[in-house]
Scaffold this motif. Sequence first.
Motif, PDB file in Angstrom:
ATOM      1  N   VAL A   1       4.911  13.944  -0.267  1.00  0.00           N
ATOM      2  CA  VAL A   1       5.653  12.773   0.204  1.00  0.00           C
ATOM      3  C   VAL A   1       4.705  11.581   0.170  1.00  0.00           C
ATOM      4  O   VAL A   1       3.511  11.718   0.446  1.00  0.00           O
ATOM      5  CB  VAL A   1       6.147  13.011   1.645  1.00  0.00           C
ATOM      6  CG1 VAL A   1       6.752  11.761   2.247  1.00  0.00           C
ATOM      7  CG2 VAL A   1       7.151  14.153   1.667  1.00  0.00           C
ATOM      8  N   ALA A   2       5.236  10.408  -0.193  1.00  0.00           N
ATOM      9  CA  ALA A   2       4.442   9.189  -0.072  1.00  0.00           C
ATOM     10  C   ALA A   2       5.205   8.227   0.834  1.00  0.00           C
ATOM     11  O   ALA A   2       6.423   8.346   0.977  1.00  0.00           O
ATOM     12  CB  ALA A   2       4.222   8.568  -1.441  1.00  0.00           C
ATOM     13  N   ILE A   3       4.490   7.317   1.447  1.00  0.00           N
ATOM     14  CA  ILE A   3       5.143   6.296   2.264  1.00  0.00           C
ATOM     15  C   ILE A   3       4.698   4.943   1.726  1.00  0.00           C
ATOM     16  O   ILE A   3       3.497   4.649   1.679  1.00  0.00           O
ATOM     17  CB  ILE A   3       4.743   6.435   3.748  1.00  0.00           C
ATOM     18  CG1 ILE A   3       5.154   7.833   4.253  1.00  0.00           C
ATOM     19  CG2 ILE A   3       5.389   5.347   4.590  1.00  0.00           C
ATOM     20  CD1 ILE A   3       4.335   8.306   5.418  1.00  0.00           C
ATOM     21  N   ALA A   4       5.685   4.166   1.282  1.00  0.00           N
ATOM     22  CA  ALA A   4       5.363   2.815   0.807  1.00  0.00           C
ATOM     23  C   ALA A   4       5.278   1.926   2.028  1.00  0.00           C
ATOM     24  O   ALA A   4       6.194   1.894   2.845  1.00  0.00           O
ATOM     25  CB  ALA A   4       6.448   2.335  -0.137  1.00  0.00           C
ATOM     26  N   ALA A   5       4.151   1.225   2.157  1.00  0.00           N
ATOM     27  CA  ALA A   5       3.960   0.302   3.278  1.00  0.00           C
ATOM     28  C   ALA A   5       3.943  -1.095   2.690  1.00  0.00           C
ATOM     29  O   ALA A   5       2.983  -1.487   2.025  1.00  0.00           O
ATOM     30  CB  ALA A   5       2.653   0.615   3.990  1.00  0.00           C
ATOM     31  N   ILE A   6       5.052  -1.816   2.892  1.00  0.00           N
ATOM     32  CA  ILE A   6       5.204  -3.085   2.200  1.00  0.00           C
ATOM     33  C   ILE A   6       5.119  -4.227   3.194  1.00  0.00           C
ATOM     34  O   ILE A   6       5.804  -4.231   4.203  1.00  0.00           O
ATOM     35  CB  ILE A   6       6.528  -3.082   1.415  1.00  0.00           C
ATOM     36  CG1 ILE A   6       6.383  -2.029   0.310  1.00  0.00           C
ATOM     37  CG2 ILE A   6       6.802  -4.432   0.782  1.00  0.00           C
ATOM     38  CD1 ILE A   6       7.638  -1.425  -0.095  1.00  0.00           C
TER      39      ILE A   6
ATOM     40  N   MET B   1       0.848  -1.185   0.000  1.00  0.00           N
ATOM     41  CA  MET B   1       0.000   0.000   0.000  1.00  0.00           C
ATOM     42  C   MET B   1       0.880   1.231   0.000  1.00  0.00           C
ATOM     43  O   MET B   1       2.025   1.192   0.440  1.00  0.00           O
ATOM     44  CB  MET B   1      -0.902   0.007   1.249  1.00  0.00           C
ATOM     45  CG  MET B   1      -1.759  -1.226   1.421  1.00  0.00           C
ATOM     46  SD  MET B   1      -3.049  -1.391   0.188  1.00  0.00           S
ATOM     47  CE  MET B   1      -4.290  -0.249   0.811  1.00  0.00           C
ATOM     48  N   MET B   2       0.309   2.334  -0.461  1.00  0.00           N
ATOM     49  CA  MET B   2       1.049   3.595  -0.485  1.00  0.00           C
ATOM     50  C   MET B   2       0.220   4.632   0.280  1.00  0.00           C
ATOM     51  O   MET B   2      -0.965   4.817  -0.001  1.00  0.00           O
ATOM     52  CB  MET B   2       1.207   4.026  -1.942  1.00  0.00           C
ATOM     53  CG  MET B   2       1.987   5.279  -2.109  1.00  0.00           C
ATOM     54  SD  MET B   2       3.551   4.927  -2.835  1.00  0.00           S
ATOM     55  CE  MET B   2       3.103   4.936  -4.544  1.00  0.00           C
ATOM     56  N   ILE B   3       0.868   5.291   1.234  1.00  0.00           N
ATOM     57  CA  ILE B   3       0.179   6.346   1.975  1.00  0.00           C
ATOM     58  C   ILE B   3       0.649   7.665   1.370  1.00  0.00           C
ATOM     59  O   ILE B   3       1.835   8.017   1.472  1.00  0.00           O
ATOM     60  CB  ILE B   3       0.491   6.274   3.489  1.00  0.00           C
ATOM     61  CG1 ILE B   3      -0.097   4.973   4.079  1.00  0.00           C
ATOM     62  CG2 ILE B   3      -0.128   7.441   4.237  1.00  0.00           C
ATOM     63  CD1 ILE B   3       0.716   3.783   3.987  1.00  0.00           C
TER      64      ILE B   3
ATOM     65  N   VAL C   1      -4.894   6.566   1.015  1.00  0.00           N
ATOM     66  CA  VAL C   1      -4.173   5.291   1.095  1.00  0.00           C
ATOM     67  C   VAL C   1      -4.555   4.491  -0.147  1.00  0.00           C
ATOM     68  O   VAL C   1      -5.732   4.228  -0.380  1.00  0.00           O
ATOM     69  CB  VAL C   1      -4.562   4.527   2.385  1.00  0.00           C
ATOM     70  CG1 VAL C   1      -3.846   3.184   2.458  1.00  0.00           C
ATOM     71  CG2 VAL C   1      -4.233   5.381   3.617  1.00  0.00           C
ATOM     72  N   VAL C   2      -3.534   4.174  -0.971  1.00  0.00           N
ATOM     73  CA  VAL C   2      -3.842   3.503  -2.247  1.00  0.00           C
ATOM     74  C   VAL C   2      -2.998   2.236  -2.381  1.00  0.00           C
ATOM     75  O   VAL C   2      -1.873   2.173  -1.893  1.00  0.00           O
ATOM     76  CB  VAL C   2      -3.566   4.430  -3.458  1.00  0.00           C
ATOM     77  CG1 VAL C   2      -4.554   5.562  -3.547  1.00  0.00           C
ATOM     78  CG2 VAL C   2      -2.145   4.978  -3.437  1.00  0.00           C
ATOM     79  N   PRO C   3      -3.523   1.217  -3.071  1.00  0.00           N
ATOM     80  CA  PRO C   3      -2.734  -0.010  -3.221  1.00  0.00           C
ATOM     81  C   PRO C   3      -1.597   0.159  -4.228  1.00  0.00           C
ATOM     82  O   PRO C   3      -1.710   0.950  -5.172  1.00  0.00           O
ATOM     83  CB  PRO C   3      -3.748  -1.037  -3.739  1.00  0.00           C
ATOM     84  CG  PRO C   3      -4.946  -0.282  -4.157  1.00  0.00           C
ATOM     85  CD  PRO C   3      -4.863   1.117  -3.637  1.00  0.00           C
ATOM     86  N   ILE C   4      -0.472  -0.534  -3.998  1.00  0.00           N
ATOM     87  CA  ILE C   4       0.548  -0.676  -5.052  1.00  0.00           C
ATOM     88  C   ILE C   4       0.166  -1.979  -5.742  1.00  0.00           C
ATOM     89  O   ILE C   4       0.226  -3.049  -5.140  1.00  0.00           O
ATOM     90  CB  ILE C   4       1.975  -0.780  -4.470  1.00  0.00           C
ATOM     91  CG1 ILE C   4       2.304   0.429  -3.591  1.00  0.00           C
ATOM     92  CG2 ILE C   4       3.007  -0.921  -5.593  1.00  0.00           C
ATOM     93  CD1 ILE C   4       3.670   0.341  -2.891  1.00  0.00           C
ATOM     94  N   SER C   5      -0.259  -1.869  -6.993  1.00  0.00           N
ATOM     95  CA  SER C   5      -0.934  -3.006  -7.598  1.00  0.00           C
ATOM     96  C   SER C   5       0.009  -4.109  -8.071  1.00  0.00           C
ATOM     97  O   SER C   5      -0.386  -5.235  -8.243  1.00  0.00           O
ATOM     98  CB  SER C   5      -1.777  -2.517  -8.760  1.00  0.00           C
ATOM     99  OG  SER C   5      -0.941  -1.818  -9.671  1.00  0.00           O
ATOM    100  N   ARG C   6       1.273  -3.788  -8.256  1.00  0.00           N
ATOM    101  CA  ARG C   6       2.173  -4.782  -8.852  1.00  0.00           C
ATOM    102  C   ARG C   6       2.839  -5.645  -7.776  1.00  0.00           C
ATOM    103  O   ARG C   6       2.980  -5.213  -6.645  1.00  0.00           O
ATOM    104  CB  ARG C   6       3.241  -4.062  -9.671  1.00  0.00           C
ATOM    105  CG  ARG C   6       2.629  -3.209 -10.776  1.00  0.00           C
ATOM    106  CD  ARG C   6       3.701  -2.412 -11.490  1.00  0.00           C
ATOM    107  NE  ARG C   6       3.116  -1.511 -12.461  1.00  0.00           N
ATOM    108  CZ  ARG C   6       3.733  -0.423 -12.922  1.00  0.00           C
ATOM    109  NH1 ARG C   6       4.951  -0.125 -12.495  1.00  0.00           N
ATOM    110  NH2 ARG C   6       3.148   0.335 -13.810  1.00  0.00           N
ATOM    111  N   PRO C   7       3.310  -6.843  -8.188  1.00  0.00           N
ATOM    112  CA  PRO C   7       3.919  -7.735  -7.174  1.00  0.00           C
ATOM    113  C   PRO C   7       5.258  -7.218  -6.659  1.00  0.00           C
ATOM    114  O   PRO C   7       5.668  -7.549  -5.559  1.00  0.00           O
ATOM    115  CB  PRO C   7       4.100  -9.061  -7.915  1.00  0.00           C
ATOM    116  CG  PRO C   7       4.017  -8.741  -9.364  1.00  0.00           C
ATOM    117  CD  PRO C   7       3.168  -7.504  -9.492  1.00  0.00           C
TER     118      PRO C   7
END
Length: 341
Positions: free
Chosen positions: A38-43, A1-3, A63-69
């Motif tokens: 700024v974005a925060i990648a939540a992996i 997810m990306m915040i 809050v948006v999904p990172i769609s790729r694997p």
Amino acid sequence: MMIVMAPEARPEHVDEVVARLEATGTVHAKVVPGAEQVAIAAIGDAGAVRGMGLEALNGVARVVPISRPYKLASSELSHNEPTVFDVAGRRVGPDTFCVIAGPCTVESRDQTLRVADAVAPHAAMLRGGAFKPRTSPFSFNGLGGPALEILAEARERTGLPIVTELTDLTYAETVAEVADVIQIGARNMQNYALLDVVGRLGKPVLLKRGLSSTLEELLMAADYVLKGGTEQVVLCERGIRTFETATRFTLDLGAVPWLKLHTHLPVIVDPSHAAGDRRLVEALARGAAAVGADGIIVEVHDDPDAAMCDGPQQLHARDFPAFTAQVLAHAALAGREPSMP
Ligand code: PEP
Ligand code: MN
């Protein structure tokens, strides 16, 4: 997810989101600065992140999904901004074409210095294997530590930064002391323990695509390296296994524009290991320049017929000036200057 933070978010708002994510113990948080936001990648555990109600926190826009694997390597994460970095004044990334050249293997001091002297006026960096991953345990597997000393001397003499392969965790610190760029070879692309460590050594990493790996697998391997903390990773297409056996491997030039769409990382091509035959190397290198590669890594020897490894594919050092002139002319057509200090 990306915040994604609001443009007016303050640093303490970012810190609060990171602290909440890391408190889960199952999520890796990486702050990605952008021109406006700024974005925060939540992996990690996407379900947990979704359930945290982060939208309610001060400074959070959405809050948006990172769609790729693959995540950290994804162009989604970088807002489509390409990664560019500099190795001792040699730029790796868009607008330049980086020629890395040198012998397959450091065989002796004399051989290495001769090749280094020959490539120095035309190349951006010097390659040379100290530790060699060989398909047969009975093949020459490199001089090891003494080869690193020879490479350091070659750098001293020519000013060329050194690219050399790390094959084993045991040698991580030793290789990092000398290498300006640490290569992870095709056979180790899925050696996850090695990928974990190489990203923490504080040096740029050249990550080769595995012999039978998909591009998604390559980008997930890059995620391991990026997760360690380095931002400086360059990917390398070096040919893959297909039904075709006429060439040593099948050079997947389509990988280059595909990677350019899907990752922010620079991409180079190894025409030598793909071809297995020096007569094909220039055509493949010109092709790499034409499809938008950020450079090449190419094998050069002063006496390829006597080489201890990969002789048939290594260019003659005497042919190297004409070779680079041709390849750089194609790179210029693609809008790139030679990467030089
Ligand atoms: C090399 O570049 O020396 C090498 C061994 O290449 P690959 O890992 O692509 O086979
Ligand atoms: Mn080789």
